[in-house]
Enzyme design. Structure first.
Site, PDB file in Angstrom:
ATOM      1  N   ASN A  14       0.880  -1.174   0.000  1.00 57.43           N
ATOM      2  CA  ASN A  14       0.000   0.000   0.000  1.00 57.43           C
ATOM      3  C   ASN A  14       0.909   1.212   0.000  1.00 57.43           C
ATOM      4  O   ASN A  14       1.430   1.616   1.042  1.00 57.43           O
ATOM      5  CB  ASN A  14      -0.905  -0.021   1.229  1.00 57.43           C
TER       6      ASN A  14
ATOM      7  N   HIS B  11     -12.684   3.595   0.342  1.00 59.21           N
ATOM      8  CA  HIS B  11     -12.524   2.706   1.495  1.00 59.21           C
ATOM      9  C   HIS B  11     -13.224   1.367   1.284  1.00 59.21           C
ATOM     10  O   HIS B  11     -13.582   0.676   2.244  1.00 59.21           O
ATOM     11  CB  HIS B  11     -13.044   3.363   2.789  1.00 59.21           C
TER      12      HIS B  11
ATOM     13  N   ARG C 245      -8.570  16.910   5.249  1.00 60.49           N
ATOM     14  CA  ARG C 245      -9.468  17.159   4.123  1.00 60.49           C
ATOM     15  C   ARG C 245     -10.796  17.727   4.608  1.00 60.49           C
ATOM     16  O   ARG C 245     -11.270  17.379   5.683  1.00 60.49           O
ATOM     17  CB  ARG C 245      -9.693  15.871   3.327  1.00 60.49           C
TER      18      ARG C 245
ATOM     19  N   GLU D 119      -7.582  -4.276   5.611  1.00 54.44           N
ATOM     20  CA  GLU D 119      -7.615  -4.176   4.154  1.00 54.44           C
ATOM     21  C   GLU D 119      -6.601  -5.106   3.505  1.00 54.44           C
ATOM     22  O   GLU D 119      -6.822  -5.623   2.403  1.00 54.44           O
ATOM     23  CB  GLU D 119      -7.347  -2.721   3.743  1.00 54.44           C
TER      24      GLU D 119
END
Length: 399
Positions: A9, A183, A243, A380
């Site tokens: 990742n 996600h 963000r 993940e």
């Protein structure tokens, strides 16, 4: 030599990795170790731990030698070779944030489809270029090994049209200007895990909040994503670490027109200077904000919780009610305070937390009289490993 899948990742200044043992007869991939190189190009460091959480390595790295993803990956591979010499990497799986309008299944990478993915970089400027840099570094390190891309947008690709479109002329939707949701690898894992923990509600109406430095909420019905708070890019919906989340488009026009800001300046503002950092003026890290006595820190937390509740209410309307609420992600899994603040105002939906279970970060945190509520650590990497093993010809499957 034993067969392994390496999961990567790649971010802007880091590469996270996990190594999984696989075999043709196994029912699932087994984690051997995980770790990361952080601070690429600045103050790099390496960390690794075994699959059972035992620390294996923690050390700073020479900044002059770790300037890009290729040099960071070389550190990872040197560690794996020394620590696990009997493991042979037979496939590499990559987290890719954006698959664009065409990719919604794990993808065996080729020169042609990599060029397509490069075009998606503008849709996820914080992530996609670095994902691709990680892919190319891995291809150089393993030129004969299959490389598989797993997309964060894939889980949401079965939305009804009304969940994905903007009220713009229809040709923009056809060109790919639509809500994608992100996600997805996390939501896929949580949905699978919920089938183990609570199969009676897993096929019902579930709202999952992936709450971390990046944050979103997803409404799931019968195990499929119906609507997500994130949209065309990973900016929309909830406020995040840096963000902004949902914002009136008129504000952007004002910043460009009246304030004379450039597109680059607005991009930097929205992606890097807003969210919890901008609201508090202190930090983007929820742990720091929770410890702070500055009232701006609590105001930032309260705003975050307010937006979470607002999205939960909206998603409950979209999916026709809610049978379970799940918190996941770094904040969702580890912040009893945030979960408490969020659920205090959700009694009208039937939610009430058990104070002791919530404080202990237990898996199920609802009071006996409440609608089911969970704090489920996400993974993940195992989702990527499973998809990669299958495409590479192994029998690994979801638990």
């Amino acid at each position: 030599m034993r067969s392994s899948v390496l999961v990567l990742n790649a971010g802007s200044s880091s590469i996270k990795f996990a190594l999984y043992a696989v075999a043709h007869v196994t029912i699932d991939a087994v984690e051997i170790c995980r770790g990361k190189v952080t601070g690429i190009g600045t103050t790099p460091a390496f960390d690794a731990e075994s699959g059972d959480g035992q620390g294996l390595s923690h050390r700073p790295l020479d900044p002059s030698g770790i300037s890009d993803h290729a040099s960071a990956l070389a550190v990872i591979l040197d560690f794996l070779h020394e620590a696990f010499p009997d493991q042979k990497v037979d496939a590499v799986g990559h987290r890719v944030v954006h698959g664009g309008p065409h990719h919604f299944q794990p993808l065996l990478l080729t020169e042609a489809n990599e060029a397509e993915l490069d075009l998606c970089a503008a849709l996820a400027p914080l992530h996609a270029p670095h994902n691709m840099a990680g892919i190319r570094a891995a291809q150089a390190a393993f030129p004969a090994v299959p490389q598989i891309a797993c997309f964060d947008t894939a889980f949401h690709r079965h939305h009804p049209w009304v969940s994905d479109t903007f009220a713009l002329p229809r040709n923009y939707f056809d060109e790919g200007v639509r809500r994608y949701g992100f996600h997805g690898l996390s939501y896929e894992y949580v949905s699978q895990k919920l089938r183990e923990i609570a199969p009676d509600v897993a096929q019902g109406r579930v709202i999952v909040g992936h709450l971390g430095a990046g944050a979103s909420i997803c409404g799931i019905r019968e195990g499929r994503s119906v609507c997500s708070s994130m949209g065309f890019t990973a900016l929309d919906g909830l406020p995040m670490g840096t963000r902004c989340g949902q914002i009136d488009p008129g504000v952007l026009l004002y910043l460009l027109g009246e304030k004379g800001m450039s597109v680059e300046e607005v991009t930097d503002l929205l992606y890097n200077k807003s969210g919890l950092l901008g609201l508090s003026g202190i930090s983007s890290d929820m742990r720091t904000l929770e410890k702070s006595d500055d009232p701006r820190a609590r105001e930032a937390i309260d705003y975050f919780a307010h937006r979470i509740r607002r999205e939960i209410g909206a998603l409950a309307a979209v999916i026709g009610g809610v049978d379970a609420l799940v918190f996941t992600g770094g904040i969702g899994e580890n912040s009893p305070l945030l979960r408490e603040i969020v659920c205090q105002e959700l009694g009208w939906l039937g939610f009430a937390l058990d104070e002791e279970k919530n404080a202990a970060n237990e898996i199920e945190i609802a009071a006996p009289s409440s609608v089911r509520c969970f704090a489920i650590p996400t993974n993940e990497e195992i989702v990527i490993a499973r998809h990669t093993a299958r495409l590479a010809g192994y029998a690994s499957s979801a638990a």
